[in-house]
Motif scaffolding. Sequence first.
Motif, mmCIF file in Angstrom:
data_model
loop_
_atom_site.group_PDB
_atom_site.id
_atom_site.type_symbol
_atom_site.label_atom_id
_atom_site.label_comp_id
_atom_site.label_asym_id
_atom_site.label_seq_id
_atom_site.Cartn_x
_atom_site.Cartn_y
_atom_site.Cartn_z
ATOM 1 N N VAL A 29 0.854 -1.183 0.000
ATOM 2 C CA VAL A 29 0.000 0.000 0.000
ATOM 3 C C VAL A 29 0.891 1.235 0.000
ATOM 4 N N TYR A 30 0.516 2.204 -0.805
ATOM 5 C CA TYR A 30 1.187 3.505 -0.874
ATOM 6 C C TYR A 30 0.245 4.554 -0.318
ATOM 7 N N VAL A 31 0.770 5.407 0.549
ATOM 8 C CA VAL A 31 0.016 6.553 1.050
ATOM 9 C C VAL A 31 0.893 7.785 0.858
ATOM 10 N N GLY A 32 0.405 8.749 0.073
ATOM 11 C CA GLY A 32 1.154 9.974 -0.135
ATOM 12 C C GLY A 32 1.465 10.666 1.178
ATOM 13 N N GLU A 33 2.665 11.221 1.270
ATOM 14 C CA GLU A 33 3.115 11.816 2.529
ATOM 15 C C GLU A 33 2.153 12.879 3.043
ATOM 16 N N HIS A 34 1.461 13.549 2.132
ATOM 17 C CA HIS A 34 0.561 14.623 2.549
ATOM 18 C C HIS A 34 -0.613 14.122 3.374
ATOM 19 N N LEU A 35 -0.851 12.802 3.365
ATOM 20 C CA LEU A 35 -1.977 12.238 4.114
ATOM 21 C C LEU A 35 -1.566 11.574 5.428
ATOM 22 N N HIS A 36 -0.289 11.423 5.658
ATOM 23 C CA HIS A 36 0.168 10.554 6.742
ATOM 24 C C HIS A 36 -0.419 10.897 8.108
ATOM 25 N N GLU A 37 -0.392 12.137 8.478
ATOM 26 C CA GLU A 37 -0.789 12.471 9.842
ATOM 27 C C GLU A 37 -2.300 12.508 10.047
#
Length: 410
Positions: free
Chosen positions: A242-250
């Motif tokens: 799974v990939y999650v763009g860094e802008h969504l992490h928090e």
Amino acid sequence: MTATASDAAALDAADPLAAHRDLFVGAETPLVYFDGNSLGRPLKVTGPRIAAFVEQQWGGRLIRGWDEAWMSMPSAVGDRIGSICLGAAPGQTVVGDSTTVLLYKALRAGVAARPGRTEIVLDRDNFPTDRYVAAGVAEELGLSLRWIDVDTSAGVTLEQVREVVGEQTAVVLLSHVAYRSAWLADAPAITRAVHDAGALVLWDLSHSVGSVPLELDAWEVDLAVGCTYKYLDGGPGAPAFVYVGEHLHEDLRQPIPGWLGHADPFAMGPGYTPAPGIRRMISGTPAVVGMLAMQDMLDLLGEVGMAAVREKSLALTDLALRLADETLAPLGVGVASPRDPERRGGHVTLTHPAMREATTRLWADDVIPDYRDPGGLRLGLSPLSTSYAEVAAGMERIREVLVDLATSTP
């Protein structure tokens, strides 16, 4: 030697990737393998890697292996997939769970990140798991599914997406390469259109990772999931990524909190605090053995480069289409895949009413495609393990089987 066989031999002689075929188990046999987009051939180095793991790491290090390497494998292998195949910077990709479970986690988390929005958008020809997972999430949360009707010989277009997304769209779930037709969606343009509507996009990369170059960071993709047992040769049931763009992490909260996704797993505390970054997408214990085989294919893909893989993929599918037109079209065979190489992934689907029966006969003859309704024979051509001669031989056997079926039908 026929003209077709001569052409294939010349293509193999000029192929800069031809020598890599000898690295795969079974490539030296006459078997024709047209199903690399379902289960890739293993590399010959993988058997020794697994044996060494059993003897040296599992048998030798025992539980110490968790501290020494295994605990970090989901992120380490995920970063390699991201770097080599996804166009993703480190810290955004992790390996774990099946494709189905990761689809659920990513979709459920994506919907939660867009509170107040009531729709999930997807197409009716998406892979069954994607449709079933979306229906389950919609039922669970009281959401609606907004369907895109597509041509099953093609796939979702930018114009179709623009027509359906709006202020109620939470997540758009699409396959980058359509499992049936091999339609290659315009991911960067569709991602921008989804963002213009204020929604998130979740791409299923199962039929593109390791076959089509990807640039998830540059495209500003939000979420992506893909399997590893097709073009990444991870083996039957290998764990997905799974990939999650860094802008969504928090902001992202995935729905299956487990101990290894905790900020401090060994605190064994009474409550759950998500780990920072991509590690929060992990739930349970990593599938260590399941991550062994794919590392060999990642080594090879890193050496060859995705641009070279894509170039040969297009040449292989071009040959299959040419042979279909020349030798199978007179028998009533149609093409249910894009002819435009810019819109075609790594496989080709041929249609004929007798394809189900033809598939059974072909398998008995060691020519192995797969079948997809309605009447579709799917040829998955894995660039590093498939030769042009193999394509020509397989297409000739398809022709012979269809001729035999036609003449034996009362």
